[in-house]
Design an enzyme around this catalytic site. Structure first.
Site, PDB file in Angstrom:
ATOM      1  N   ASP A  23       0.876  -1.177   0.000  1.00 18.86           N
ATOM      2  CA  ASP A  23       0.000   0.000   0.000  1.00 18.86           C
ATOM      3  C   ASP A  23       0.917   1.233   0.000  1.00 18.86           C
ATOM      4  O   ASP A  23       2.130   1.120   0.195  1.00 18.86           O
ATOM      5  CB  ASP A  23      -0.898  -0.001   1.248  1.00 18.86           C
ATOM      6  CG  ASP A  23      -1.811   1.230   1.317  1.00 18.86           C
ATOM      7  OD1 ASP A  23      -2.347   1.654   0.269  1.00 18.86           O
ATOM      8  OD2 ASP A  23      -1.970   1.798   2.424  1.00 18.86           O
TER       9      ASP A  23
ATOM     10  N   CYS B 191      -4.589  -1.682  -1.733  1.00 13.80           N
ATOM     11  CA  CYS B 191      -4.768  -0.256  -1.992  1.00 13.80           C
ATOM     12  C   CYS B 191      -5.706  -0.108  -3.186  1.00 13.80           C
ATOM     13  O   CYS B 191      -5.421  -0.632  -4.271  1.00 13.80           O
ATOM     14  CB  CYS B 191      -3.404   0.355  -2.313  1.00 13.80           C
ATOM     15  SG  CYS B 191      -3.474   2.086  -2.808  1.00 13.80           S
TER      16      CYS B 191
ATOM     17  N   THR C  58      -6.419   2.711  -4.754  1.00 14.14           N
ATOM     18  CA  THR C  58      -5.857   3.668  -5.716  1.00 14.14           C
ATOM     19  C   THR C  58      -4.847   2.978  -6.635  1.00 14.14           C
ATOM     20  O   THR C  58      -4.868   3.168  -7.857  1.00 14.14           O
ATOM     21  CB  THR C  58      -5.162   4.822  -4.952  1.00 14.14           C
ATOM     22  OG1 THR C  58      -6.023   5.281  -3.912  1.00 14.14           O
ATOM     23  CG2 THR C  58      -4.841   5.973  -5.879  1.00 14.14           C
TER      24      THR C  58
ATOM     25  N   CYS D   8     -11.076   2.956   0.605  1.00 14.54           N
ATOM     26  CA  CYS D   8      -9.637   3.198   0.758  1.00 14.54           C
ATOM     27  C   CYS D   8      -9.207   2.381   1.965  1.00 14.54           C
ATOM     28  O   CYS D   8      -9.900   2.377   2.998  1.00 14.54           O
ATOM     29  CB  CYS D   8      -9.371   4.684   1.004  1.00 14.54           C
ATOM     30  SG  CYS D   8      -7.684   5.045   1.549  1.00 14.54           S
ATOM     31  N   THR D   9      -8.094   1.691   1.861  1.00 14.56           N
ATOM     32  CA  THR D   9      -7.728   0.750   2.923  1.00 14.56           C
ATOM     33  C   THR D   9      -7.285   1.438   4.217  1.00 14.56           C
ATOM     34  O   THR D   9      -7.178   0.783   5.252  1.00 14.56           O
ATOM     35  CB  THR D   9      -6.619  -0.206   2.435  1.00 14.56           C
ATOM     36  OG1 THR D   9      -5.519   0.575   1.927  1.00 14.56           O
ATOM     37  CG2 THR D   9      -7.142  -1.115   1.337  1.00 14.56           C
TER      38      THR D   9
END
Ligand code: DGL
EC number: 5.1.1.3
Length: 264
Positions: A11, A74, A76, A184-185
């Site tokens: 991430d 992640c 993104t 989102c993580t």
């Protein structure tokens, strides 16, 4: 491939630990090698080319450490890089996306909030997800500025955390959202604080458990599950070691060494 090899997870920062903890729970025998790209955080505000290039480099590093599979912990980086990573590597690559489908399924009034980074919400992959599964619901997106930094600070429930969370959530409550997707993580670490702000009936969706389940399924399918040991967790970061060490101790557990991620 040798099933005793580790699982590589990465991430932009320590958000992916929210996924790692579910992987650890569901696959306790596996060695988990985690990379926090803390020297390049936040991914959400960087362009997709930059994030894709970071994802390539970290994936190469994890493969060089012997990884049998890669989990992009992640949203993104998944949006920016999962397609190219899958083209370039034969090992299983598990990505993440905001849980729009479960979010809509959980909603009673059809008003669903998606909390994610700008990078995720602006991606072609997310537009495609909305087109495929967003039908029939009112989907309100919200790039939660400041939440990633808040989690990185490891203050998850103090007065500042409460303020940062309430500022982003209130407009969604005002619009009647009854189902919130943590896309989102980093955000699952704020779960309890979000709970304090939203009405009790609000559903909060975290895709971490589903990702761990999918990983287990893929490893089993390929005969790559490791059994009968207790796996270890190792971490690397591209930023300041002492800071990541502190974060890992607070958000994961003590006794897990953090090493520097080689620059190339
Ligand atoms: N944790 C990441 C995600 O799931 C991104 C956070 C960031 O670096 O902006 O999207």
């Amino acid at each position: 491939m040798d099933p005793t090899r580790p699982i590589g997870i990465f991430d932009s920062g320590i958000g992916g630990l929210s996924v790692l903890r579910h992987i650890r729970e569901q696959l306790p025998a596996e060695d988990l090698f985690y990379v926090s790209d803390s020297g390049h955080l936040p991914y959400g505000a960087k362009g997709s080319d930059f994030v894709a290039q970071r994802a390539q480099q970290i994936t190469r590093f994890l493969i060089a450490q012997g990884a049998k599979t890669i989990v992009i912990a992640c949203n993104t980086a998944t949006a920016a890089a999962v397609a190219s990573l899958r083209q370039q590597h034969v090992l299983p690559i598990i990505g993440m996306e905001p849980g729009l489908k479960p979010g809509i399924a959980a909603s009673r009034n059809g008003v669903v909030g998606i909390l994610a980074t700008e990078g995720t919400l602006g991606s072609a992959k997310f537009r495609d997800l909305l087109r495929r599964h967003g039908e029939g619901a009112r989907v309100i997106i919200r790039p939660c500025h400041g939440w990633v930094r808040q989690v990185e600070s490891t203050d998850l429930s103090g007065p500042r955390a409460l303020k940062v969370v309430a500022e982003e959530i209130q407009p969604l409550i005002d619009q009647g959202v009854d189902s919130l997707v943590l896309g989102c993580t980093h955000f699952p670490f704020l779960h309890q604080t979000i709970r304090q702000v939203v009405p009790a009936k609000t559903h909060i969706i975290d895709t971490g458990p589903a990702v761990a389940k999918e990983l287990k399924r893929r490893l089993a399918e390929q005969g790559l599950l490791r059994r009968s040991t207790e796996g270890e967790v190792r971490c690397w970061c591209s930023g300041e070691i002492a800071q990541t060490q502190y974060q890992v101790e607070r958000l994961w557990r003590p006794g897990c060494p953090v090493l520097p991620l080689p620059a190339k």
